[in-house]
Write a protein that holds these residues in place. Structure first.
Motif, PDB file in Angstrom:
ATOM      1  N   SER A   3     -26.533 -22.475 -31.744  1.00  0.00           N
ATOM      2  CA  SER A   3     -25.250 -22.795 -31.099  1.00  0.00           C
ATOM      3  C   SER A   3     -25.267 -24.230 -30.586  1.00  0.00           C
ATOM      4  N   VAL A   4     -24.056 -24.723 -30.285  1.00  0.00           N
ATOM      5  CA  VAL A   4     -23.932 -26.076 -29.730  1.00  0.00           C
ATOM      6  C   VAL A   4     -24.648 -26.157 -28.387  1.00  0.00           C
ATOM      7  N   SER A   5     -24.480 -25.141 -27.532  1.00  0.00           N
ATOM      8  CA  SER A   5     -25.119 -25.150 -26.217  1.00  0.00           C
ATOM      9  C   SER A   5     -26.638 -25.129 -26.346  1.00  0.00           C
ATOM     10  N   GLY A   6     -27.141 -24.355 -27.348  1.00  0.00           N
ATOM     11  CA  GLY A   6     -28.588 -24.294 -27.544  1.00  0.00           C
ATOM     12  C   GLY A   6     -29.166 -25.626 -27.964  1.00  0.00           C
ATOM     13  N   ILE A   7     -28.490 -26.292 -28.885  1.00  0.00           N
ATOM     14  CA  ILE A   7     -28.961 -27.611 -29.343  1.00  0.00           C
ATOM     15  C   ILE A   7     -28.849 -28.636 -28.221  1.00  0.00           C
ATOM     16  N   THR A   8     -27.762 -28.567 -27.455  1.00  0.00           N
ATOM     17  CA  THR A   8     -27.595 -29.480 -26.320  1.00  0.00           C
ATOM     18  C   THR A   8     -28.724 -29.305 -25.312  1.00  0.00           C
ATOM     19  N   LYS A   9     -29.051 -28.041 -25.033  1.00  0.00           N
ATOM     20  CA  LYS A   9     -30.148 -27.758 -24.107  1.00  0.00           C
ATOM     21  C   LYS A   9     -31.466 -28.276 -24.655  1.00  0.00           C
ATOM     22  N   LEU A  10     -31.678 -28.091 -25.968  1.00  0.00           N
ATOM     23  CA  LEU A  10     -32.910 -28.545 -26.604  1.00  0.00           C
ATOM     24  C   LEU A  10     -33.098 -30.046 -26.457  1.00  0.00           C
ATOM     25  N   LEU A  11     -32.009 -30.799 -26.691  1.00  0.00           N
ATOM     26  CA  LEU A  11     -32.101 -32.257 -26.650  1.00  0.00           C
ATOM     27  C   LEU A  11     -32.118 -32.803 -25.218  1.00  0.00           C
ATOM     28  N   SER A  12     -31.580 -32.028 -24.271  1.00  0.00           N
ATOM     29  CA  SER A  12     -31.437 -32.525 -22.903  1.00  0.00           C
ATOM     30  C   SER A  12     -32.649 -32.251 -22.042  1.00  0.00           C
ATOM     31  N   LYS A  13     -33.382 -31.176 -22.328  1.00  0.00           N
ATOM     32  CA  LYS A  13     -34.431 -30.761 -21.398  1.00  0.00           C
ATOM     33  C   LYS A  13     -35.526 -31.809 -21.256  1.00  0.00           C
ATOM     34  N   ASP A  14     -35.848 -32.513 -22.361  1.00  0.00           N
ATOM     35  CA  ASP A  14     -36.898 -33.524 -22.277  1.00  0.00           C
ATOM     36  C   ASP A  14     -36.516 -34.654 -21.324  1.00  0.00           C
ATOM     37  N   PHE A  15     -35.235 -35.001 -21.338  1.00  0.00           N
ATOM     38  CA  PHE A  15     -34.780 -36.086 -20.461  1.00  0.00           C
ATOM     39  C   PHE A  15     -34.749 -35.647 -19.006  1.00  0.00           C
ATOM     40  N   VAL A  16     -34.357 -34.392 -18.785  1.00  0.00           N
ATOM     41  CA  VAL A  16     -34.356 -33.875 -17.418  1.00  0.00           C
ATOM     42  C   VAL A  16     -35.780 -33.872 -16.870  1.00  0.00           C
ATOM     43  N   LYS A  17     -36.754 -33.562 -17.724  1.00  0.00           N
ATOM     44  CA  LYS A  17     -38.158 -33.611 -17.303  1.00  0.00           C
ATOM     45  C   LYS A  17     -38.541 -35.024 -16.867  1.00  0.00           C
ATOM     46  N   LEU A  18     -38.077 -36.022 -17.626  1.00  0.00           N
ATOM     47  CA  LEU A  18     -38.386 -37.407 -17.274  1.00  0.00           C
ATOM     48  C   LEU A  18     -37.796 -37.761 -15.912  1.00  0.00           C
ATOM     49  N   VAL A  19     -36.569 -37.303 -15.669  1.00  0.00           N
ATOM     50  CA  VAL A  19     -35.926 -37.587 -14.383  1.00  0.00           C
ATOM     51  C   VAL A  19     -36.672 -36.888 -13.255  1.00  0.00           C
ATOM     52  N   LEU A  20     -37.129 -35.669 -13.490  1.00  0.00           N
ATOM     53  CA  LEU A  20     -37.890 -34.950 -12.457  1.00  0.00           C
ATOM     54  C   LEU A  20     -39.191 -35.679 -12.141  1.00  0.00           C
ATOM     55  N   ILE A  21     -39.851 -36.219 -13.167  1.00  0.00           N
ATOM     56  CA  ILE A  21     -41.054 -37.024 -12.928  1.00  0.00           C
ATOM     57  C   ILE A  21     -40.708 -38.257 -12.107  1.00  0.00           C
ATOM     58  N   ALA A  22     -39.541 -38.872 -12.438  1.00  0.00           N
ATOM     59  CA  ALA A  22     -39.090 -40.042 -11.683  1.00  0.00           C
ATOM     60  C   ALA A  22     -38.877 -39.688 -10.211  1.00  0.00           C
ATOM     61  N   LEU A  23     -38.368 -38.476  -9.941  1.00  0.00           N
ATOM     62  CA  LEU A  23     -38.152 -38.048  -8.557  1.00  0.00           C
ATOM     63  C   LEU A  23     -39.482 -37.945  -7.816  1.00  0.00           C
ATOM     64  N   VAL A  24     -40.484 -37.394  -8.488  1.00  0.00           N
ATOM     65  CA  VAL A  24     -41.804 -37.243  -7.865  1.00  0.00           C
ATOM     66  C   VAL A  24     -42.377 -38.611  -7.482  1.00  0.00           C
ATOM     67  N   ILE A  25     -42.157 -39.601  -8.332  1.00  0.00           N
ATOM     68  CA  ILE A  25     -42.657 -40.957  -8.050  1.00  0.00           C
ATOM     69  C   ILE A  25     -41.814 -41.635  -6.980  1.00  0.00           C
ATOM     70  N   ALA A  26     -40.496 -41.437  -7.058  1.00  0.00           N
ATOM     71  CA  ALA A  26     -39.585 -42.179  -6.186  1.00  0.00           C
ATOM     72  C   ALA A  26     -39.595 -41.675  -4.746  1.00  0.00           C
ATOM     73  N   PHE A  27     -39.748 -40.370  -4.544  1.00  0.00           N
ATOM     74  CA  PHE A  27     -39.618 -39.809  -3.201  1.00  0.00           C
ATOM     75  C   PHE A  27     -40.588 -40.416  -2.189  1.00  0.00           C
ATOM     76  N   PRO A  28     -41.885 -40.468  -2.460  1.00  0.00           N
ATOM     77  CA  PRO A  28     -42.781 -41.061  -1.451  1.00  0.00           C
ATOM     78  C   PRO A  28     -42.528 -42.543  -1.223  1.00  0.00           C
ATOM     79  N   VAL A  29     -42.195 -43.272  -2.293  1.00  0.00           N
ATOM     80  CA  VAL A  29     -41.907 -44.701  -2.135  1.00  0.00           C
ATOM     81  C   VAL A  29     -40.656 -44.895  -1.284  1.00  0.00           C
TER      82      VAL A  29
END
Length: 794
Positions: free
Chosen positions: A711-737
């Motif tokens: 489905s369109v939603s499944g493919i969208t989720k597939l392509l988006s999850k990797d980027f959301v992971k990158l943003v979550l990593i960015a949050l871990v780095i940014a919060f203490p700074v």
């Protein structure tokens, strides 16, 4: 060769207009912000550089002891100047500067008209030899040698007397003193810390005849000899203090501050006359912000160039097969980047010119367009161009050129692990910086809201302070206050030496007559009704009496709780006590009010005392209620003119004065909010580029999945999850700074918010949401495309 490289670059821009537009837009926005902030920083650093002897001019500063809370003042005793000039050979010239009536607005009558002048100073004749002002009329060498003479700035002379030569004309100041105009000087530049409009002879005031070592109310400037030792001059100044001030009265020491550091290094110095005080921390923060946004823009270019690298691979392979060396390819890629960057800089230059008026409104200072054509700025532009080209072009130039023809010709297969990790790292860096900006902006905004809404212990709303410095008789003052109180809009009125937010008199409060234990005490002469006007909370006793007979030698005192706590007794016990605070031998406490913030929230509440002593009453404080402010002000003006027709009606809103104390924080908040938003937008362009690259890389996979029923939603989720992971990593780095930055900034305030977890959750939600929306656009676009087209490409 370069000509061919530029032609190739132009063809690539035209062949892929969408990506070229996004690429150039991201760079131009980042460069525009960098240029604007660079202009602001250079303007701040240019202060006081126009004076020929700037490297030899010093301001004397005043360090108080523990008795006065270890403060630093910009004003020193009047006696220092003549003594230092006579006793210290290293001083070539010296001059004092006194702000009219200790900083109060002057009422000036000129050419039968009344004017309010907030920038009237008294100075010695040497002032013009130290700073070498340019005179339109008169000579700078012979000014202010006679008492009761005055010189005007060019704009002020025009305001007072039109286009005529004003030399020989007479000014009346506060209906007390007649002054002869003897010269007109060019206006001080906007980047000068000195900003006087009217400068009068110091010999016109009593401080000239009887200079004191105890009243530290005078800015003093030295022009040192070329080979003078600053340390030696400082020691000799202290020797003068030792020789003229008894040890028990030495509650201060003296030092020298270079003129070139006055603007940016005086934010902690009190009592400075200049209204244009900068902050080296702000300059550093804005420089860092410019650098961050420029890096984000360069990262965008690298990501977007990578996203289109599939189209460049075969081109690189063909060029290498035909004999192109790595050096030629590197030069080509840097030329392409330089060409794109040049276009972005030209656009940024246009955007900067258009944005300057808006930016001036945000930072509250003027930025001359002439600065854009200065040699310094042109060199800076070239430097930014070179640096941006090297940073933004480094990845495509060094990475794409290193592959062998076989690697790049085999179905576009390359060693992608390094480049993929690099791109992910760049996205993490972008969003880490963006999240830090988001959190910093939220913290600044919350602190401003906290200060705006904090209970100050008094109520500055609906209260104005009307200047009555030009009223010379008690009967006129009483008539005026009665006239104001007769208006239905007025609920309370009182007269005072000053009001919370401005400096009044500084004294020391001693525990008892035999004790050296003392604290700094701000004293403000006032009349009865002051607690009602300011809405002060009375803890014990009563308000000051409404009227006091002139022959009455008793000084009634209204202390705040901080002062009473220092004395070590309760508010009830202090009533009727005689206090030792340089208010005279008969100073008795009649009341105690709760603590209130009479200065900035950066400082803790100090000891304060209202009294009916003998300082001049300079303001009439009026509390009012009105639904039509302009009409009410007009009534106040009419009443004032009825009683004092020869004086200008000058007033200040107390709440506006409170806001002015936090002008620096408000400016920082505005700049951070606007540029943080733009930085996030630029970062999203980079994320958009990476999403486009990933969708391009997985075209075949997406086609196969769709054929198999995804489905369109499944493919969208597939392509988006990797980027959301990158943003979550960015949050871990940014919060203490971000936490570290916020805590360091908040340490400047005695009263501050706490950096709580909700701020980080909110910033994280914003970052994830923005990233998801940005990536989803490309993901959905790829998901809804026809799988036949994607499979046919393979």
């Amino acid at each position: 060769m370069f000509k061919n490289f530029i032609k190739i670059s132009w063809r690539k821009i035209k062949s892929d207009k969408t990506f070229s537009f996004i690429n150039i837009l991201g760079l131009s926005i980042g460069l525009t912000i960098t240029l604007l902030l660079f202009m602001f920083v250079m303007k701040e650093k240019s202060f006081d550089t126009m004076y020929a002897n700037k490297d030899r001019i010093y301001r004397v500063i005043f360090h108080t002891t523990d008795q006065r809370n270890n403060e630093i003042w910009a004003t020193v005793p009047a006696a220092l100047k003549p003594e230092a000039q006579m006793e210290i050979p290293d001083i070539e010239k010296s001059s004092r500067l006194w702000d009219h009536d200790f900083g109060k607005t002057a009422s000036i009558e000129a050419n039968n008209e009344q004017f309010s002048e907030p920038k009237l100073y008294y100075t010695d004749p040497e002032f013009f030899q130290i700073f070498q002002l340019n005179f339109v009329y008169g000579s700078s060498n012979k000014q202010l040698e006679r008492p009761n003479t005055v010189v005007l700035s060019k704009s002020t002379a025009k305001k007072f007397f039109g286009e005529t030569n004003p030399i020989g004309q007479t000014l009346s100041i506060d209906n007390k003193r007649k002054m002869e105009v003897t010269g007109v000087y060019e206006d001080f530049p906007s980047n000068s810390s000195l900003d006087g409009n009217v400068i009068a002879s110091f010999r016109s005031i009593g401080f000239y005849k009887e200079p004191s070592w105890s009243n530290a109310s005078f800015e003093t400037y030295f022009l040192l000899n070329k080979n003078a030792d600053v340390g030696s001059v400082t020691q000799k100044m202290q020797d003068l203090v030792d020789n003229n001030v008894p040890k028990e009265d030495q509650w201060y020491s003296l030092a020298l501050q270079p003129l070139e550091k006055m603007h940016l290094y005086s934010s902690e110095i009190k009592s400075a006359y200049s209204s244009k005080i900068g902050s080296i921390e702000e300059v550093r923060n804005f420089s860092l912000l410019a650098l961050l946004i420029l890096l984000i823009a360069c990262i965008n270019y690298m990501n977007l160039a990578t996203a289109r690298s599939q189209k460049s691979m075969k081109d690189v392979g063909i060029n290498k097969t035909l004999g192109a060396s790595n050096r030629v390819l590197i030069l080509r890629f840097f030329t392409e980047t330089g060409f794109v960057t040049l276009i972005a800089i030209l656009l940024a230059f246009i955007f900067t010119v258009l944005a300057i008026p808006v930016f001036e409104g945000v930072v509250g200072t003027s930025l001359s367009l002439n600065f854009l054509w200065s040699f310094q700025f042109i060199v800076a532009i070239l430097g930014i161009w070179v640096i941006t080209t090297l940073i933004a072009g480094s990845f495509p130039a060094l990475h794409l050129s290193r592959f062998s023809p076989i690697e790049v010709m085999q179905s576009g297969k390359t060693r992608e692990s390094f480049s993929a990790n690099l791109r992910k790292g760049l996205v993490i860096a972008q969003f880490s910086a963006s999240v830090i900006l988001i959190i910093s902006t939220i913290v600044i905004y919350n602190q401003l809201e906290f200060m705006r809404n904090k209970n100050l212990g008094y109520n500055p709303d609906n209260t104005i302070a009307v200047s009555i410095a030009a009223i010379n008789s008690d009967s006129e003052r009483e008539t005026l206050i009665n006239q104001f109180e007769s208006l239905p809009e007025v609920s309370a009125a009182s007269m005072a030496q000053g009001y919370p937010g401005i400096s009044v008199s500084g004294r020391s409060l001693f525990k008892n007559i035999n004790s050296d234990d003392a604290i700094s005490l701000q004293t403000n002469r006032a009349q009865g009704g002051i607690t009602e006007v300011l809405h002060l909370k009375l803890l014990a006793g009563k308000d000051l009496p409404k009227n006091k007979q002139s022959e009455d030698s008793i000084v009634d005192v209204l202390l705040n709780k901080k002062a009473v706590d220092f004395l070590g007794i309760s508010p009830q016990e202090v009533i009727g006590k005689n206090i030792i605070a340089n208010l005279g031998p008969n100073a008795y406490v009649v009341g105690v009010v709760d603590d209130f913030n009479f200065s900035s929230l950066r400082s803790p509440i100090g000891a304060y005392a209202f009294n009916n002593g003998f300082e001049p009453l300079r303001y009439m404080l009026i509390r009012f209620e009105s639904n039509d402010l302009p009409a009410t002000l007009e009534k106040f003006k009419d009443k004032f003119k009825d009683v004092v027709p020869t004086s200008a009606f000058d007033y200040t809103f107390l709440d506006k004065n409170v806001e002015q104390m936090y002008a620096l924080e408000q400016r920082t908040a505005k700049v951070s909010l606007i540029f943080a938003g733009l930085a996030i937008f630029v970062a999203c362009l980079g994320l958009f580029g990476l999403a486009a690259f990933m969708a391009e890389q997985r075209t075949k996979e997406i086609g196969v999945r769709k054929v198999l029923g995804a489905s369109v939603s499944g493919i969208t989720k597939l392509l988006s999850k990797d980027f959301v992971k990158l943003v979550l990593i960015a949050l871990v780095i940014a919060f203490p700074v971000a936490y570290w930055i916020a805590e360091n900034w908040l340490q400047e305030f005695a009263y501050r918010i706490e950096v709580n977890w909700q701020i980080f959750v909110f910033a994280g939600i914003i970052a994830v949401f923005i990233a998801f929306i940005t990536v989803s656009f490309q993901a959905i676009k790829a998901a809804v495309s026809n799988p036949i087209n994607s499979l046919r490409k393979e």
